[in-house]
Scaffold this active site. Sequence first.
Site, mmCIF file in Angstrom:
data_model
loop_
_atom_site.group_PDB
_atom_site.id
_atom_site.type_symbol
_atom_site.label_atom_id
_atom_site.label_comp_id
_atom_site.label_asym_id
_atom_site.label_seq_id
_atom_site.Cartn_x
_atom_site.Cartn_y
_atom_site.Cartn_z
ATOM 1 N N ASP A 35 105.405 53.311 -11.650
ATOM 2 C CA ASP A 35 105.902 54.678 -11.639
ATOM 3 C C ASP A 35 107.149 54.709 -12.516
ATOM 4 O OD1 ASP A 35 107.942 53.561 -10.151
ATOM 5 O OD2 ASP A 35 107.260 54.378 -8.243
ATOM 6 N N CYS B 34 110.148 52.045 -11.922
ATOM 7 C CA CYS B 34 109.935 50.605 -11.781
ATOM 8 C C CYS B 34 111.202 49.811 -12.099
ATOM 9 C CB CYS B 34 108.772 50.134 -12.653
ATOM 10 S SG CYS B 34 109.021 50.292 -14.434
ATOM 11 N N HIS C 73 106.989 48.162 -18.481
ATOM 12 C CA HIS C 73 107.097 47.985 -17.029
ATOM 13 C C HIS C 73 108.082 46.871 -16.692
ATOM 14 C CE1 HIS C 73 105.662 48.331 -12.882
ATOM 15 N NE2 HIS C 73 105.619 47.013 -12.826
ATOM 16 N N HIS D 279 99.980 67.043 -25.438
ATOM 17 C CA HIS D 279 99.279 66.150 -24.503
ATOM 18 C C HIS D 279 100.176 64.955 -24.182
ATOM 19 C CE1 HIS D 279 95.222 67.741 -26.307
ATOM 20 N NE2 HIS D 279 95.900 68.649 -25.623
#
Length: 356
Positions: free
Chosen positions: A165, A168, A271, A350
């Site tokens: 998420d 992190c 991450h 997008h």
Amino acid sequence: MRFRIRAPSGTHTVTLDDNSTVNDLCLKITELTNLIEYDVKGGFPPQPLVLAELPSDTKLADTGYKFNGEQLIIASKEEPGVTQAKATASHSASMTNVPPSSTEQNSSQQKQSFAGKQSSTSSSSTTNANLPSLSRKPNDVESDPPTYEIPTRGGRMVLRVMPDDNSCLFRALSTVLLGPSLDGMTELRSIVAQVIASDPETYSEAVLQRAPDKYAEWIQRPESWGGYVDIKCIAEYLGTEVVGVDVKSGLITRYGEGAAMRAFVVYSGIHYDALAFVPDGCTAEETEFDTKQFPVDDEAYLEAAKGIAGMLKERNYFTDTAGMSIRCGVCGWTGNGEKAATKHAESTGHMDFQEG
């Protein structure tokens, strides 16, 4: 007295009379947050305010806590669905360790911003809130995390995998620096905001790519990801060296050098995870026995951190944002690398991408 309340519903400025009581404060919190049961922290670093143990008619000035000019952090203790309809004069502000919500623990979309980069040479990677979101490829590391034996220390280093998420980094830092905490991620975000606000010369608009006050406001949002600026702020504020280990390159980056103790986080492209030491005789699942801070002059733990990163690289536990194949989850567009995806996002709006 005037202070701020930061709650799941947002941030509020509160003004109370100097003769206000604990009950007045609790009613105000309920009024602003719709919460009946909650935990309260205040100060820097935030500490529990155990208001429920005080008589409700105790004046705030006599509680031993400072309120004027401070920020109170409110964390809900209620089950989903509790509403203002339950509101009464009752209150709860006891110190309990509130675990992350199920949404944070099990992010169904498992998205992490492209940014959140560790490199201290690129501030843009930590401050652009409009970069697209990327879903990582599935990996077995979460179910089978690597361990690295340190026989001379009587145990092994273990990877503690953080949920995918936008928190992190803050979750990993909270794990290794704060341990069990009421709301460690909120605490750390608040620390970053305070450090930046107090040192606008070091953390200038040129470094942050936005005005310091705007960055301080943005980073306190739970959906805002962090990077090297935030690690630096937190490490220096808490007086603990944080060592970032890059899985792909093996690069070691130190923040807050000069401290006596250090902690480790692992960076895999988009991450962050945490590292912990588990003593012999304990299983890797017994997290209550974890040690997460180590003397800076003990190189055995640093070598173990490098070893873990090497194992992760062998298992392809990293994302090459520069050259990876990417697919747009909205329209099906495909391309290679972060730059191409960012360009597509800017032209179409997008923001949902998957690693190809």
